[in-house]
Design a protein around this motif. Structure first.
Motif, PDB file in Angstrom:
ATOM      1  N   ILE A   1       0.853  -1.195   0.000  1.00 33.81           N
ATOM      2  CA  ILE A   1       0.000   0.000   0.000  1.00 33.81           C
ATOM      3  C   ILE A   1       0.885   1.240   0.000  1.00 33.81           C
ATOM      4  CG2 ILE A   1      -1.862   1.222   1.167  1.00 33.81           C
ATOM      5  CD1 ILE A   1      -2.645  -1.418   2.483  1.00 33.81           C
ATOM      6  N   VAL A   2       0.749   2.054  -1.038  1.00 34.39           N
ATOM      7  CA  VAL A   2       1.552   3.271  -1.197  1.00 34.39           C
ATOM      8  C   VAL A   2       0.625   4.449  -1.450  1.00 34.39           C
ATOM      9  CG1 VAL A   2       3.535   1.995  -2.074  1.00 34.39           C
ATOM     10  CG2 VAL A   2       1.836   2.908  -3.680  1.00 34.39           C
ATOM     11  N   ARG A   3       1.139   5.631  -1.251  1.00 34.60           N
ATOM     12  CA  ARG A   3       0.350   6.847  -1.470  1.00 34.60           C
ATOM     13  C   ARG A   3       0.044   7.011  -2.953  1.00 34.60           C
ATOM     14  NH1 ARG A   3      -0.120  12.114   0.779  1.00 34.60           N
ATOM     15  NH2 ARG A   3      -1.938  12.994  -0.272  1.00 34.60           N
ATOM     16  N   ALA A   4      -1.206   7.265  -3.284  1.00 35.17           N
ATOM     17  CA  ALA A   4      -1.624   7.521  -4.665  1.00 35.17           C
ATOM     18  C   ALA A   4      -1.633   9.030  -4.882  1.00 35.17           C
ATOM     19  CB  ALA A   4      -3.002   6.939  -4.926  1.00 35.17           C
ATOM     20  N   LEU A   5      -0.699   9.527  -5.666  1.00 35.91           N
ATOM     21  CA  LEU A   5      -0.522  10.971  -5.855  1.00 35.91           C
ATOM     22  C   LEU A   5      -0.690  11.339  -7.324  1.00 35.91           C
ATOM     23  CD1 LEU A   5       2.612  11.572  -3.604  1.00 35.91           C
ATOM     24  CD2 LEU A   5       0.300  12.416  -3.159  1.00 35.91           C
ATOM     25  N   LEU A   6      -1.383  12.453  -7.558  1.00 28.70           N
ATOM     26  CA  LEU A   6      -1.494  13.004  -8.907  1.00 28.70           C
ATOM     27  C   LEU A   6      -0.373  13.989  -9.207  1.00 28.70           C
ATOM     28  CD1 LEU A   6      -5.351  13.682  -9.075  1.00 28.70           C
ATOM     29  CD2 LEU A   6      -4.093  11.712  -9.942  1.00 28.70           C
ATOM     30  N   ALA A   7       0.208  14.589  -8.178  1.00 35.08           N
ATOM     31  CA  ALA A   7       1.203  15.651  -8.380  1.00 35.08           C
ATOM     32  C   ALA A   7       2.372  15.230  -9.271  1.00 35.08           C
ATOM     33  CB  ALA A   7       1.707  16.154  -7.028  1.00 35.08           C
ATOM     34  N   PRO A   8       2.900  13.998  -9.161  1.00 37.88           N
ATOM     35  CA  PRO A   8       4.029  13.644 -10.043  1.00 37.88           C
ATOM     36  C   PRO A   8       3.686  13.655 -11.526  1.00 37.88           C
ATOM     37  CG  PRO A   8       3.945  12.165  -8.154  1.00 37.88           C
ATOM     38  CD  PRO A   8       2.673  12.965  -8.131  1.00 37.88           C
ATOM     39  N   SER A   9       2.399  13.615 -11.866  1.00 37.16           N
ATOM     40  CA  SER A   9       2.007  13.632 -13.275  1.00 37.16           C
ATOM     41  C   SER A   9       1.803  15.037 -13.813  1.00 37.16           C
ATOM     42  CB  SER A   9       0.717  12.821 -13.473  1.00 37.16           C
ATOM     43  OG  SER A   9       0.913  11.466 -13.120  1.00 37.16           O
ATOM     44  N   ALA A  10       1.851  16.051 -12.952  1.00 35.57           N
ATOM     45  CA  ALA A  10       1.657  17.436 -13.396  1.00 35.57           C
ATOM     46  C   ALA A  10       2.837  17.881 -14.249  1.00 35.57           C
ATOM     47  CB  ALA A  10       1.497  18.356 -12.197  1.00 35.57           C
ATOM     48  N   THR A  11       2.545  18.576 -15.336  1.00 33.68           N
ATOM     49  CA  THR A  11       3.599  19.041 -16.237  1.00 33.68           C
ATOM     50  C   THR A  11       3.767  20.550 -16.236  1.00 33.68           C
ATOM     51  OG1 THR A  11       2.065  19.111 -18.118  1.00 33.68           O
ATOM     52  CG2 THR A  11       3.261  17.052 -17.748  1.00 33.68           C
ATOM     53  N   ASN A  12       2.932  21.272 -15.497  1.00 35.81           N
ATOM     54  CA  ASN A  12       3.107  22.722 -15.379  1.00 35.81           C
ATOM     55  C   ASN A  12       2.534  23.177 -14.039  1.00 35.81           C
ATOM     56  OD1 ASN A  12       0.219  23.292 -15.725  1.00 35.81           O
ATOM     57  ND2 ASN A  12       0.532  22.915 -17.914  1.00 35.81           N
ATOM     58  N   ALA A  13       2.715  24.437 -13.726  1.00 38.15           N
ATOM     59  CA  ALA A  13       2.311  24.959 -12.417  1.00 38.15           C
ATOM     60  C   ALA A  13       0.809  24.897 -12.214  1.00 38.15           C
ATOM     61  CB  ALA A  13       2.811  26.400 -12.265  1.00 38.15           C
ATOM     62  N   SER A  14       0.040  25.120 -13.271  1.00 42.73           N
ATOM     63  CA  SER A  14      -1.409  25.079 -13.160  1.00 42.73           C
ATOM     64  C   SER A  14      -1.889  23.671 -12.815  1.00 42.73           C
ATOM     65  CB  SER A  14      -2.042  25.562 -14.466  1.00 42.73           C
ATOM     66  OG  SER A  14      -3.442  25.472 -14.414  1.00 42.73           O
ATOM     67  N   GLN A  15      -1.358  22.670 -13.514  1.00 38.61           N
ATOM     68  CA  GLN A  15      -1.718  21.289 -13.207  1.00 38.61           C
ATOM     69  C   GLN A  15      -1.295  20.915 -11.789  1.00 38.61           C
ATOM     70  OE1 GLN A  15      -0.286  18.483 -16.112  1.00 38.61           O
ATOM     71  NE2 GLN A  15      -1.008  19.704 -17.851  1.00 38.61           N
ATOM     72  N   LEU A  16      -0.128  21.390 -11.362  1.00 36.84           N
ATOM     73  CA  LEU A  16       0.354  21.078 -10.019  1.00 36.84           C
ATOM     74  C   LEU A  16      -0.578  21.631  -8.953  1.00 36.84           C
ATOM     75  CD1 LEU A  16       2.576  19.824  -8.278  1.00 36.84           C
ATOM     76  CD2 LEU A  16       3.788  22.020  -8.405  1.00 36.84           C
ATOM     77  N   ALA A  17      -1.119  22.821  -9.188  1.00 33.16           N
ATOM     78  CA  ALA A  17      -2.049  23.404  -8.221  1.00 33.16           C
ATOM     79  C   ALA A  17      -3.288  22.533  -8.059  1.00 33.16           C
ATOM     80  CB  ALA A  17      -2.444  24.816  -8.676  1.00 33.16           C
ATOM     81  N   VAL A  18      -3.824  22.024  -9.178  1.00 32.73           N
ATOM     82  CA  VAL A  18      -4.987  21.146  -9.117  1.00 32.73           C
ATOM     83  C   VAL A  18      -4.623  19.840  -8.420  1.00 32.73           C
ATOM     84  CG1 VAL A  18      -6.732  19.931 -10.465  1.00 32.73           C
ATOM     85  CG2 VAL A  18      -5.899  22.150 -11.243  1.00 32.73           C
ATOM     86  N   ALA A  19      -3.485  19.262  -8.799  1.00 29.40           N
ATOM     87  CA  ALA A  19      -3.085  17.972  -8.239  1.00 29.40           C
ATOM     88  C   ALA A  19      -2.882  18.054  -6.734  1.00 29.40           C
ATOM     89  CB  ALA A  19      -1.800  17.494  -8.916  1.00 29.40           C
ATOM     90  N   ASN A  20      -2.232  19.107  -6.266  1.00 31.37           N
ATOM     91  CA  ASN A  20      -1.987  19.237  -4.832  1.00 31.37           C
ATOM     92  C   ASN A  20      -3.283  19.344  -4.040  1.00 31.37           C
ATOM     93  OD1 ASN A  20       0.772  19.048  -5.041  1.00 31.37           O
ATOM     94  ND2 ASN A  20       1.134  21.242  -5.016  1.00 31.37           N
ATOM     95  N   ALA A  21      -4.289  19.990  -4.627  1.00 32.03           N
ATOM     96  CA  ALA A  21      -5.584  20.069  -3.956  1.00 32.03           C
ATOM     97  C   ALA A  21      -6.272  18.710  -3.941  1.00 32.03           C
ATOM     98  CB  ALA A  21      -6.468  21.110  -4.637  1.00 32.03           C
ATOM     99  N   LEU A  22      -6.248  18.007  -5.075  1.00 29.87           N
ATOM    100  CA  LEU A  22      -6.910  16.714  -5.147  1.00 29.87           C
ATOM    101  C   LEU A  22      -6.219  15.657  -4.284  1.00 29.87           C
ATOM    102  CD1 LEU A  22      -7.815  16.465  -8.941  1.00 29.87           C
ATOM    103  CD2 LEU A  22      -9.357  16.864  -7.023  1.00 29.87           C
ATOM    104  N   ASP A  23      -4.918  15.777  -4.142  1.00 24.98           N
ATOM    105  CA  ASP A  23      -4.174  14.776  -3.377  1.00 24.98           C
ATOM    106  C   ASP A  23      -4.504  14.780  -1.888  1.00 24.98           C
ATOM    107  OD1 ASP A  23      -2.903  13.579  -5.488  1.00 24.98           O
ATOM    108  OD2 ASP A  23      -1.104  14.814  -5.372  1.00 24.98           O
TER     109      ASP A  23
END
Length: 505
Positions: free
Chosen positions: A143-165
């Motif tokens: 069991i490991v942490r499921a993160l979207l942030a590593p898939s972000a390719t720009n700052a805008s995507q990272l902002a969304v990913a960090n919120a969803l994570d």
């Protein structure tokens, strides 16, 4: 641009750090025979999810797999790091007619002890499904942490990913979305993050303020016509035009094709002392059609405009406007198979002042250097979407400002040879924005308790403003004109054509 990307990255990282201990997190395990100790050569696989709540006192577990129900014995959560077998710490309950561990498992609620939370964070827990041929375990998944942030390719995507994570466990629909993205490809997650960002809603404010600029330029063109009217009196005028152009794409902001149709009708009063004032009603419907089929924004604006023009050697013209906007936005979320729509209202106002100093030469020809300042503000009501389920953006009431100074010259040339009192005007100016056109405001996704920044990116601060007009008399008291103007910058351009008529009494 660099400033905004840096700001988004810093704020997104700070949001993740602050929210990590305060919001739900998603964990997952991919179950295979190869992870068993010793490895088991089977064709079976599975996926398990664990949602840890905000207080880190409870976990919700679901597991699906393709091990045949006839050979399943049971299933558990075990304590143990990769490559090490460990004890059972949470057992899956059986269901009527089926042993524990038959797929699908859960959702199950586990009052997870503090010590096991620590083991979870250290990747010291695993899912295990046991079978009759393999009682020690047939498929296992750490069991490991499921993160979207590593898939972000720009700052805008990272902002969304960090919120969803840090948004798991608050909404069943949002949890389903997170789980679906967790098992997808990195490219698919990046596309979903791009679509979930507020990459198109910047156009709402832009359309509103640009519409007011179109209106003020219509007034300026009309006053240029009527200042040459030989007699005092009341006049009526009308104008219709079309604006078209493009916006380039930026990080977190979709490029678009611009179109806008404008209409204006008004009345003015000219005195014999080089003074003209009037009122007008204006209407426009503008659209940003975003590239790549990602949606469109349409803004309808109705405005009241008041103006005054005075002077002869030096001519001052002032314009003030107030308007009401209806805003409709459609966003295509192709990776999620959804379309999001939103409708809201807004208000917009504008002020503009221009000073020109006409200098005659060569008969009736003149050259008029001018200086101009204008400002606009759009206030957009709170934003929410329908038709998108959990993926709908939610934004607060917000403002978008625009202000600029401009300097240039207008050359007026009578076309005597053409007859009919035709006159040509040529304009060239340099426009400089006093603000950078950028803004950041917090938005969230429905079902998520964590906000993230979306950005209205900076526009070019410098632009060339060019124009040409041809006017003439259709009758003794009736004049008509046709004009073009262009506003050209490195990241956007807009072209406007317009026809005007004025009737004097």
């Amino acid at each position: 641009m660099t400033r905004i990307c840096t700001l988004l990255t810093a704020v997104s990282a700070a949001t993740l750090i602050a929210a990590d201990a305060q919001a739900g997190t998603l964990w997952m395990g991919t179950l295979t025979g190869a992870q068993e100790v010793p490895p088991v050569a089977v064709p079976f696989t599975g996926t398990g999810f664990l949602i840890l709540n905000t207080a880190e006192t409870s976990a919700v577990i679901t597991v699906t797999h393709n091990v045949p129900a006839a050979i399943v014995v049971n299933g558990h959560v075990h304590r143990g790091v990769v490559g090490v077998n460990g004890p059972v710490i949470f057992g899956f309950p059986s269901s009527p007619g089926a042993p524990a561990g038959v797929s699908p498992v859960g959702p199950l609620t586990w009052a997870i002890p503090t010590a096991e939370v620590a083991n979870l964070k250290a990747q010291g827990l695993y899912f295990n499904i046991h079978s009759q041929p393999n009682p020690g375990g047939v498929i296992r998944g750490q069991i490991v942490r499921a993160l979207l942030a590593p898939s972000a390719t720009n700052a805008s995507q990272l902002a969304v990913a960090n919120a969803l994570d840090v948004s798991a466990g608050f909404s069943t629909e949002l949890d389903q979305l997170l789980m679906a993205q967790a098992v997808g490809t990195a490219a698919g997650r990046s596309q979903a993050l791009e679509e979930l960002s507020g990459r198109t809603i910047y156009a709402q404010g832009r359309q509103a303020v640009e519409t007011m600029v179109d209106f003020q330029e219509t007034i300026f063109g009309h006053t240029d016509d009527v200042t040459r009217r030989p007699a005092a009196g009341i006049g009526l005028f009308a104008a219709a035009g079309e604006t078209f152009g493009k916006r380039d794409a930026e990080v977190g902001q979709s490029g678009s094709k611009i179109s806008r149709t404008t209409f204006m009708a008004g009345v003015d009063l000219a005195s014999g002392e080089d003074l003209t004032g009037g009122l007008a009603i204006a209407y426009a419907t503008g659209k940003d059609k975003f590239r790549g089929g990602v949606g469109e924004t349409e803004v309808e604006t109705t405005s009241v405009q008041a103006f005054v023009s005075a002077g002869q050697g030096v001519v001052f013209t002032g314009v003030a406007g107030y308007g009401w906007s209806n805003l409709d936005t459609r966003r295509s979320l192709a990776s999620l198979g959804r379309t999001a729509t939103s409708s809201q209202d807004g208000k917009v106002w504008s002020l503009a002042a221009r000073v020109a100093a006409p200098m005659a030469f060569g008969g009736d020809s003149s050259l008029a250097p001018y200086a101009q300042i204008d400002m606009q503000r759009a206030t957009i009501d709170a934003y929410s979407e329908t038709g998108a389920g959990v993926a709908g953006l939610v934004a607060p009431k917000r403002k978008q400002d625009s202000s600029a100074v401009e300097a240039g010259a207008t050359l007026t040339l009578p076309l005597a040879a053409a007859g009919g009192g035709l006159t040509a005007r040529l304009r060239a100016g340099y426009r400089y924005r006093l603000d950078d056109g950028g803004d950041d405001f917090a938005v969230s996704l429905a079902g998520s308790p964590v906000a993230f920044l979306t950005s209205v990116q900076s526009q070019s601060r410098s632009a060339a403003h060019i124009g040409a007009a041809l006017s003439g008399n259709l009758a003794t008291n009736l004049t008509a004109s046709a004009s073009y103007r262009g506003l050209l910058s490195k990241d956007s351009n807009a072209h406007a054509v317009q026809a005007r008529v004025a009737l004097a009494f």
